[in-house]
Scaffold this motif. Structure first.
Motif, mmCIF file in Angstrom:
data_model
loop_
_atom_site.group_PDB
_atom_site.id
_atom_site.type_symbol
_atom_site.label_atom_id
_atom_site.label_comp_id
_atom_site.label_asym_id
_atom_site.label_seq_id
_atom_site.Cartn_x
_atom_site.Cartn_y
_atom_site.Cartn_z
ATOM 1 N N GLN A 26 -8.555 -0.486 -4.237
ATOM 2 C CA GLN A 26 -8.866 -0.134 -2.846
ATOM 3 C C GLN A 26 -7.838 0.855 -2.295
ATOM 4 O O GLN A 26 -8.193 1.859 -1.670
ATOM 5 C CB GLN A 26 -8.901 -1.395 -1.981
ATOM 6 C CG GLN A 26 -9.186 -1.142 -0.502
ATOM 7 C CD GLN A 26 -10.585 -0.623 -0.253
ATOM 8 O OE1 GLN A 26 -11.555 -1.193 -0.755
ATOM 9 N NE2 GLN A 26 -10.699 0.466 0.490
ATOM 10 N N TRP A 27 -6.561 0.580 -2.530
ATOM 11 C CA TRP A 27 -5.509 1.471 -2.030
ATOM 12 C C TRP A 27 -5.615 2.854 -2.660
ATOM 13 O O TRP A 27 -5.439 3.866 -1.972
ATOM 14 C CB TRP A 27 -4.135 0.885 -2.324
ATOM 15 C CG TRP A 27 -3.840 -0.388 -1.584
ATOM 16 C CD1 TRP A 27 -4.371 -0.780 -0.378
ATOM 17 C CD2 TRP A 27 -2.973 -1.437 -1.993
ATOM 18 N NE1 TRP A 27 -3.880 -2.010 -0.016
ATOM 19 C CE2 TRP A 27 -3.016 -2.448 -0.980
ATOM 20 C CE3 TRP A 27 -2.148 -1.638 -3.104
ATOM 21 C CZ2 TRP A 27 -2.273 -3.619 -1.059
ATOM 22 C CZ3 TRP A 27 -1.409 -2.818 -3.180
ATOM 23 C CH2 TRP A 27 -1.468 -3.794 -2.179
ATOM 24 N N GLU A 84 -8.412 4.756 -1.129
ATOM 25 C CA GLU A 84 -7.983 5.277 0.173
ATOM 26 C C GLU A 84 -7.041 6.465 -0.006
ATOM 27 O O GLU A 84 -7.096 7.437 0.763
ATOM 28 C CB GLU A 84 -7.301 4.164 0.976
ATOM 29 C CG GLU A 84 -8.252 3.051 1.379
ATOM 30 C CD GLU A 84 -7.531 1.819 1.910
ATOM 31 O OE1 GLU A 84 -6.284 1.867 2.027
ATOM 32 O OE2 GLU A 84 -8.212 0.812 2.215
ATOM 33 N N TYR A 85 -6.178 6.387 -1.020
ATOM 34 C CA TYR A 85 -5.263 7.493 -1.313
ATOM 35 C C TYR A 85 -6.053 8.759 -1.649
ATOM 36 O O TYR A 85 -5.748 9.845 -1.147
ATOM 37 C CB TYR A 85 -4.359 7.111 -2.491
ATOM 38 C CG TYR A 85 -3.427 8.214 -2.955
ATOM 39 C CD1 TYR A 85 -2.165 8.351 -2.391
ATOM 40 C CD2 TYR A 85 -3.810 9.106 -3.963
ATOM 41 C CE1 TYR A 85 -1.302 9.358 -2.809
ATOM 42 C CE2 TYR A 85 -2.953 10.114 -4.394
ATOM 43 C CZ TYR A 85 -1.706 10.238 -3.804
ATOM 44 O OH TYR A 85 -0.855 11.236 -4.226
ATOM 45 N N ARG A 140 0.849 -1.201 0.000
ATOM 46 C CA ARG A 140 0.000 0.000 0.000
ATOM 47 C C ARG A 140 0.883 1.248 0.000
ATOM 48 O O ARG A 140 0.639 2.201 -0.757
ATOM 49 C CB ARG A 140 -0.917 -0.033 1.224
ATOM 50 C CG ARG A 140 -1.852 1.163 1.378
ATOM 51 C CD ARG A 140 -2.707 0.956 2.624
ATOM 52 N NE ARG A 140 -3.695 1.997 2.802
ATOM 53 C CZ ARG A 140 -3.471 3.126 3.471
ATOM 54 N NH1 ARG A 140 -2.269 3.348 4.017
ATOM 55 N NH2 ARG A 140 -4.425 4.033 3.603
ATOM 56 N N TRP A 163 2.420 2.041 -3.420
ATOM 57 C CA TRP A 163 1.548 2.708 -4.384
ATOM 58 C C TRP A 163 1.243 4.143 -3.973
ATOM 59 O O TRP A 163 1.120 5.028 -4.832
ATOM 60 C CB TRP A 163 0.271 1.898 -4.593
ATOM 61 C CG TRP A 163 0.522 0.744 -5.510
ATOM 62 C CD1 TRP A 163 0.643 -0.574 -5.180
ATOM 63 C CD2 TRP A 163 0.758 0.810 -6.923
ATOM 64 N NE1 TRP A 163 0.927 -1.329 -6.285
ATOM 65 C CE2 TRP A 163 1.004 -0.514 -7.377
ATOM 66 C CE3 TRP A 163 0.789 1.854 -7.848
ATOM 67 C CZ2 TRP A 163 1.276 -0.813 -8.705
ATOM 68 C CZ3 TRP A 163 1.056 1.557 -9.180
ATOM 69 C CH2 TRP A 163 1.296 0.241 -9.599
#
Length: 273
Positions: A30-31, A34-35, A2, A5
């Motif tokens: 997903q990551w 979230e970012y 994570r 990325w």
């Protein structure tokens, strides 16, 4: 991963929409979601995979049965950025990279983490692939005969052939007791389980464990072989760069990815149109 990325996106000139290749269960999507939340940036992110997928998070925008070699957005819309986390090398890279370049906006980018022959993942897969024939041989030549003898005679009245099978099994386990690949294949726990069940007269349980373990070994070998072939398709760094240049990518940068606590994980490819 994570963090990896997040760092790549901090460095990148982000153009949208963003498409993740070989998305699997949608981890990268997903990551990146979230970012976008952490950075206060609204990102249009979706994932595609050539296989049928059933991701745990149904809110993510993911599409299975969608190979990147033929992927297009609706209405001839272009992609701002393609990303991939061990994905592009599992497809037909010759056709796939050509299509990615065609579907990118001018100034769009491509970022991918790919396998390499120096990575821990590749080396572990190679070791498992090389060891599999010996594991299967000992399952058939030592474990199966010992299992049959235990079911037929019990643990206290084993014939000489069964004792020889036991000796062969013990020698094999000792030979590879320091091998990470051997431990990853769970040979000792699986055989111990099925032989103990046989010794107790639990025939159904013992045979089920044997069949399940043999099937798992076959599947494990197939996955390892797929990864090895995918990595070989990439070739070395120079060959990968030439593939990208051949279809029109520019500003190509390929760097080895290594984490201090766990070693080499492959190469990071960055390129643009």
């Amino acid at each position: 991963m994570r963090k990896f990325w997040f760092e790549r996106f901090d460095e990148a000139d982000i153009k949208q929409p963003i498409v993740d290749i070989g998305t699997g269960n949608g981890a990268v999507v997903q990551w990146l979601t979230e970012y976008s939340e952490e950075k206060g940036k609204k990102l249009d992110v979706q994932g595609i995979d050539s296989a049928e997928i059933n991701p745990p998070n149904k809110e993510l925008k993911l599409s299975g049965n969608t190979p990147y070699e033929t992927f297009k957005l609706p209405s001839n819309k272009k992609v701002g950025m393609f990303v991939s986390h061990y994905g592009v090398e599992y497809g037909d890279m010759k056709e796939g990279l050509k299509n990615l370049h065609a579907q990118l906006k001018r100034g769009g980018s491509f970022i991918a983490l790919v396998h390499s022959e120096s990575s821990l993942i590749y080396k572990k897969s190679q070791a498992i692939y090389d060891l599999t024939p010996s594991v299967v041989k000992h399952l058939k030549k030592a474990v199966a005969p010992l299992q049959e003898a235990l079911l037929k005679h019990g643990p206290s009245n084993l014939p000489r052939s069964a004792l020889q099978a036991q000796q062969m099994l013990n020698q094999f386990a000792r030979k590879y007791e320091r091998s990470p690949a051997f431990h990853a294949m769970n040979f000792v726990p699986a055989t111990k389980h099925l032989l103990q069940a046989a010794a107790k007269g639990n025939e159904v349980e013992s045979r089920q464990v044997y069949v399940a373990y043999m099937n798992s070994i076959t599947s494990h070998k197939a996955r390892a072989q797929t990864l090895l072939k995918a990595t070989e398709q990439l070739g070395n760094t120079r060959e990968t760069q030439m593939r990208l240049e051949a279809v029109g990518f520019k500003n190509i940068d390929i760097q080895e990815v290594e984490f201090p606590e766990s070693g080499v994980f492959g190469n990071c490819i960055r390129a643009s149109k």
